[in-house]
Scaffold this motif. Sequence first.
Motif, PDB file in Angstrom:
ATOM      1  N   ASP A 109     -18.209  34.539  45.054  1.00 28.40           N
ATOM      2  CA  ASP A 109     -18.490  34.824  44.175  1.00 28.40           C
ATOM      3  C   ASP A 109     -18.108  33.458  43.533  1.00 28.40           C
ATOM      4  OD1 ASP A 109     -20.275  36.782  44.375  1.00 28.40           O
ATOM      5  OD2 ASP A 109     -19.067  38.430  43.275  1.00 28.40           O
ATOM      6  N   MET A 110     -16.814  33.567  43.153  1.00 23.02           N
ATOM      7  CA  MET A 110     -16.223  31.827  42.414  1.00 23.02           C
ATOM      8  C   MET A 110     -16.614  30.598  43.450  1.00 23.02           C
ATOM      9  SD  MET A 110     -12.221  33.812  42.599  1.00 23.02           S
ATOM     10  CE  MET A 110     -11.376  32.765  41.917  1.00 23.02           C
ATOM     11  N   GLY A 111     -17.207  30.260  44.378  1.00 23.27           N
ATOM     12  CA  GLY A 111     -17.715  29.391  44.917  1.00 23.27           C
ATOM     13  C   GLY A 111     -17.116  29.009  46.051  1.00 23.27           C
ATOM     14  N   VAL A 112     -16.007  30.182  46.629  1.00 22.94           N
ATOM     15  CA  VAL A 112     -16.040  29.486  48.208  1.00 22.94           C
ATOM     16  C   VAL A 112     -17.517  29.640  49.252  1.00 22.94           C
ATOM     17  CG1 VAL A 112     -14.957  30.677  50.161  1.00 22.94           C
ATOM     18  CG2 VAL A 112     -14.145  30.647  47.935  1.00 22.94           C
ATOM     19  N   ASP A 113     -17.737  29.045  50.165  1.00 23.67           N
ATOM     20  CA  ASP A 113     -18.358  28.173  51.097  1.00 23.67           C
ATOM     21  C   ASP A 113     -18.623  28.709  52.075  1.00 23.67           C
ATOM     22  OD1 ASP A 113     -18.758  25.892  49.103  1.00 23.67           O
ATOM     23  OD2 ASP A 113     -16.395  25.662  49.963  1.00 23.67           O
ATOM     24  N   VAL A 114     -17.816  28.857  53.245  1.00 22.88           N
ATOM     25  CA  VAL A 114     -17.568  29.132  54.143  1.00 22.88           C
ATOM     26  C   VAL A 114     -16.892  31.912  53.969  1.00 22.88           C
ATOM     27  CG1 VAL A 114     -17.120  29.878  56.268  1.00 22.88           C
ATOM     28  CG2 VAL A 114     -17.690  27.775  54.757  1.00 22.88           C
ATOM     29  N   VAL A 115     -17.545  32.603  54.751  1.00 24.84           N
ATOM     30  CA  VAL A 115     -17.144  33.863  55.190  1.00 24.84           C
ATOM     31  C   VAL A 115     -16.562  33.354  56.394  1.00 24.84           C
ATOM     32  CG1 VAL A 115     -17.643  35.749  55.798  1.00 24.84           C
ATOM     33  CG2 VAL A 115     -19.009  34.688  54.479  1.00 24.84           C
ATOM     34  N   GLY A 116     -14.960  33.671  56.178  1.00 21.83           N
ATOM     35  CA  GLY A 116     -14.044  33.962  57.565  1.00 21.83           C
ATOM     36  C   GLY A 116     -13.721  34.974  57.744  1.00 21.83           C
ATOM     37  N   GLY A 117     -12.953  35.888  58.082  1.00 23.68           N
ATOM     38  CA  GLY A 117     -12.284  36.841  58.872  1.00 23.68           C
ATOM     39  C   GLY A 117     -11.421  36.498  59.402  1.00 23.68           C
ATOM     40  N   ILE A 118     -10.419  37.549  60.637  1.00 23.36           N
ATOM     41  CA  ILE A 118      -9.148  37.715  61.626  1.00 23.36           C
ATOM     42  C   ILE A 118      -8.965  38.938  62.483  1.00 23.36           C
ATOM     43  CG2 ILE A 118      -7.808  38.322  59.576  1.00 23.36           C
ATOM     44  CD1 ILE A 118      -5.666  36.957  61.553  1.00 23.36           C
ATOM     45  N   PRO A 119     -10.419  39.317  62.744  1.00 25.03           N
ATOM     46  CA  PRO A 119     -10.743  40.603  64.273  1.00 25.03           C
ATOM     47  C   PRO A 119      -9.538  41.165  64.434  1.00 25.03           C
ATOM     48  CG  PRO A 119     -11.883  38.585  64.655  1.00 25.03           C
ATOM     49  CD  PRO A 119     -11.293  38.137  63.579  1.00 25.03           C
ATOM     50  N   HIS A 120      -8.683  40.380  65.358  1.00 20.13           N
ATOM     51  CA  HIS A 120      -7.465  40.931  65.710  1.00 20.13           C
ATOM     52  C   HIS A 120      -6.367  41.156  65.667  1.00 20.13           C
ATOM     53  CE1 HIS A 120      -7.742  36.582  65.148  1.00 20.13           C
ATOM     54  NE2 HIS A 120      -6.550  35.931  64.989  1.00 20.13           N
ATOM     55  N   PHE A 121      -6.548  40.644  64.137  1.00 23.25           N
ATOM     56  CA  PHE A 121      -5.001  41.117  63.289  1.00 23.25           C
ATOM     57  C   PHE A 121      -5.221  42.890  62.134  1.00 23.25           C
ATOM     58  CE2 PHE A 121      -1.975  40.953  59.541  1.00 23.25           C
ATOM     59  CZ  PHE A 121      -0.607  41.001  61.035  1.00 23.25           C
ATOM     60  N   GLU A 122      -6.608  43.044  62.451  1.00 22.62           N
ATOM     61  CA  GLU A 122      -7.111  44.821  61.940  1.00 22.62           C
ATOM     62  C   GLU A 122      -6.597  45.104  62.980  1.00 22.62           C
ATOM     63  OE1 GLU A 122      -8.906  45.182  59.365  1.00 22.62           O
ATOM     64  OE2 GLU A 122     -10.098  43.133  59.526  1.00 22.62           O
ATOM     65  N   ARG A 123      -6.370  46.769  62.704  1.00 25.17           N
ATOM     66  CA  ARG A 123      -5.099  47.475  63.071  1.00 25.17           C
ATOM     67  C   ARG A 123      -5.933  47.518  64.658  1.00 25.17           C
ATOM     68  NH1 ARG A 123      -4.667  49.448  57.554  1.00 25.17           N
ATOM     69  NH2 ARG A 123      -2.535  49.692  56.900  1.00 25.17           N
ATOM     70  N   THR A 124      -7.043  48.065  65.186  1.00 28.04           N
ATOM     71  CA  THR A 124      -7.482  48.515  66.891  1.00 28.04           C
ATOM     72  C   THR A 124      -8.853  47.690  66.513  1.00 28.04           C
ATOM     73  OG1 THR A 124      -9.256  49.636  65.507  1.00 28.04           O
ATOM     74  CG2 THR A 124      -6.895  50.755  65.556  1.00 28.04           C
ATOM     75  N   MET A 125      -8.519  46.982  68.161  1.00 33.18           N
ATOM     76  CA  MET A 125     -10.514  46.934  69.150  1.00 33.18           C
ATOM     77  C   MET A 125     -11.228  47.163  67.926  1.00 33.18           C
ATOM     78  SD  MET A 125     -10.253  43.766  70.653  1.00 33.18           S
ATOM     79  CE  MET A 125      -9.701  44.572  72.018  1.00 33.18           C
ATOM     80  N   ALA A 126     -11.532  48.518  67.720  1.00 35.30           N
ATOM     81  CA  ALA A 126     -12.508  49.180  66.947  1.00 35.30           C
ATOM     82  C   ALA A 126     -13.066  48.992  65.979  1.00 35.30           C
ATOM     83  CB  ALA A 126     -12.874  50.957  67.040  1.00 35.30           C
ATOM     84  N   GLU A 127     -12.118  48.663  64.533  1.00 33.67           N
ATOM     85  CA  GLU A 127     -11.864  47.552  63.372  1.00 33.67           C
ATOM     86  C   GLU A 127     -11.977  46.398  63.486  1.00 33.67           C
ATOM     87  OE1 GLU A 127     -10.813  49.951  59.896  1.00 33.67           O
ATOM     88  OE2 GLU A 127     -11.936  50.546  61.244  1.00 33.67           O
ATOM     89  N   GLY A 128     -11.464  45.415  64.754  1.00 34.27           N
ATOM     90  CA  GLY A 128     -11.947  44.226  64.477  1.00 34.27           C
ATOM     91  C   GLY A 128     -13.607  44.294  64.632  1.00 34.27           C
ATOM     92  N   ALA A 129     -13.440  44.513  65.380  1.00 33.83           N
ATOM     93  CA  ALA A 129     -14.801  44.859  65.678  1.00 33.83           C
ATOM     94  C   ALA A 129     -16.396  44.602  64.704  1.00 33.83           C
ATOM     95  CB  ALA A 129     -15.792  45.601  66.661  1.00 33.83           C
ATOM     96  N   ALA A 130     -15.610  46.443  63.001  1.00 34.16           N
ATOM     97  CA  ALA A 130     -16.113  46.868  62.595  1.00 34.16           C
ATOM     98  C   ALA A 130     -16.138  45.498  61.525  1.00 34.16           C
ATOM     99  CB  ALA A 130     -15.581  47.897  62.148  1.00 34.16           C
ATOM    100  N   SER A 131     -15.241  44.778  61.881  1.00 33.56           N
ATOM    101  CA  SER A 131     -14.813  43.213  60.459  1.00 33.56           C
ATOM    102  C   SER A 131     -16.056  42.317  60.557  1.00 33.56           C
ATOM    103  CB  SER A 131     -13.397  43.117  60.377  1.00 33.56           C
ATOM    104  OG  SER A 131     -13.205  41.870  61.235  1.00 33.56           O
ATOM    105  N   VAL A 132     -16.131  41.982  61.903  1.00 32.81           N
ATOM    106  CA  VAL A 132     -16.772  41.221  62.300  1.00 32.81           C
ATOM    107  C   VAL A 132     -18.604  40.849  61.771  1.00 32.81           C
ATOM    108  CG1 VAL A 132     -18.478  40.143  64.183  1.00 32.81           C
ATOM    109  CG2 VAL A 132     -15.674  40.592  64.321  1.00 32.81           C
ATOM    110  N   LYS A 133     -18.576  42.710  62.343  1.00 34.11           N
ATOM    111  CA  LYS A 133     -20.244  43.480  61.799  1.00 34.11           C
ATOM    112  C   LYS A 133     -19.954  43.106  60.587  1.00 34.11           C
ATOM    113  CE  LYS A 133     -23.783  47.231  62.189  1.00 34.11           C
ATOM    114  NZ  LYS A 133     -23.304  47.741  60.611  1.00 34.11           N
ATOM    115  N   LEU A 134     -19.165  44.151  58.932  1.00 32.25           N
ATOM    116  CA  LEU A 134     -19.124  43.523  57.941  1.00 32.25           C
ATOM    117  C   LEU A 134     -19.660  42.599  57.696  1.00 32.25           C
ATOM    118  CD1 LEU A 134     -18.715  44.628  55.156  1.00 32.25           C
ATOM    119  CD2 LEU A 134     -16.289  44.933  55.649  1.00 32.25           C
TER     120      LEU A 134
END
Length: 425
Positions: A170-195
């Motif tokens: 909302d403040m004006g950042v241009d791109v959506v990022g993420g770090i799925p391999h740093f979530e607690r589980t592989m499943a949570e990582g996949a969920a973060s990618v989807k979100l």
Amino acid sequence: MLDLLVTNATLPDGRTHMAVAVQDGRIVEVAECLQAPAAETLDAGGLLLSPPFVDVHFHMDATLTYGMPRVNASGTLLEGIALWGELKPSLTADAIIERALTYCDWAVAQGLLAIRSHVDTSDPRLLAVEALLEVKKRVAPYIDLQLVAFPQDGVLRTPGGAASLQRALDMGVDVVGGIPHFERTMAEGAASVKLLCEIAAERGLPVDMHCDESDDPHSRHIETLAFETQRLGLQGRVTGSHLTSMHSMDNYYASKLIALMAEAQVHVASNPCVNITLQGRFDTYPKRRGMTRVPELMAAGLTVAFGQDDMLDPWYSLGCADMLDVASMGLHVAHMTSQSAMRQCFEAITTNPARILQLEGYGIAKSCHADFVLLQARDPVEALRLKATRLKVFKRGKLLAQTPARTAALNLPGRPDKTSLMVGR
């Protein structure tokens, strides 16, 4: 009358004796041996005139913090993240801005005029976001700076992580990022990618996600990213960064994965200097190289670019905004030492990242912006070999920086009195 005429230039595609005519910040003509009246004429002397360097992946909020609060003793990615977490509470916006502006000074001196920087959104204060948005405004006349909303501590793992990331956008950042391999589980990582891909699709934004930055051959987040890219119609707008787990995958699965990535038109950001430094730290011998499969990804038609990633921060103790140094490391580690492969590595710090960042008017061609660098080299391979001096750096036809030619005086019996390290000179 032209504003600027560059004559007798060699271009990265091999054309020689070329002239580049500039008017009102744009290139109005590129032709062999062109002559025309101009307010300023620059004889390139047969040297290489390149479009500016582009860094596809950097962390500007952390740059120049090396040793704060202490040095990364293990040299691992995880200790670097922990150190950054220790440092965050003491950060100030003014300090982040000053360090980032210093880095941008170095970048301009090195002919680096476009940077995509990730900025940490895990701190609910969004201090770094505010600081780098201010930096983006200040450097706009000379650097194209894109910002990626990067939830360093995991968008799901961090309380309020998704809300903070949305506020940064909302403040004006241009791109959506993420770090799925740093979530607690592989499943949570996949969920973060989807979100995160859904957020990008809803807002019409690109995605640039740290993916599988580990030595784990079973890390599968780039596969999920390719799937979500296709499901949401994000083809051509998504970048998978690092992808270091691919260096440990078996060849059968890697061949399937690369085909899926090509189908989804996912771009790739590899960071040679930092990837080979942080990865393989738990190996004895043989030690894995820690860099993704650059030549195989290029051969499959994916757009692959090299990034600096870090400089003088908790993850990397070296660097000086020199993208030729980054590309040189990449070509060594990837065994890309044929003439054509080395030219591909030069493209990985120029045209390829420009395509990923969707830079308008990039290149040395009619109607492009008059942004270019005169290098003390006669072709891209020599530029890589010498980490060539950036003799002159132009933005919109205006000189931003210049460096004296590199020449060593010699006092040797029967030999020339100087050398530039260039063959024949």
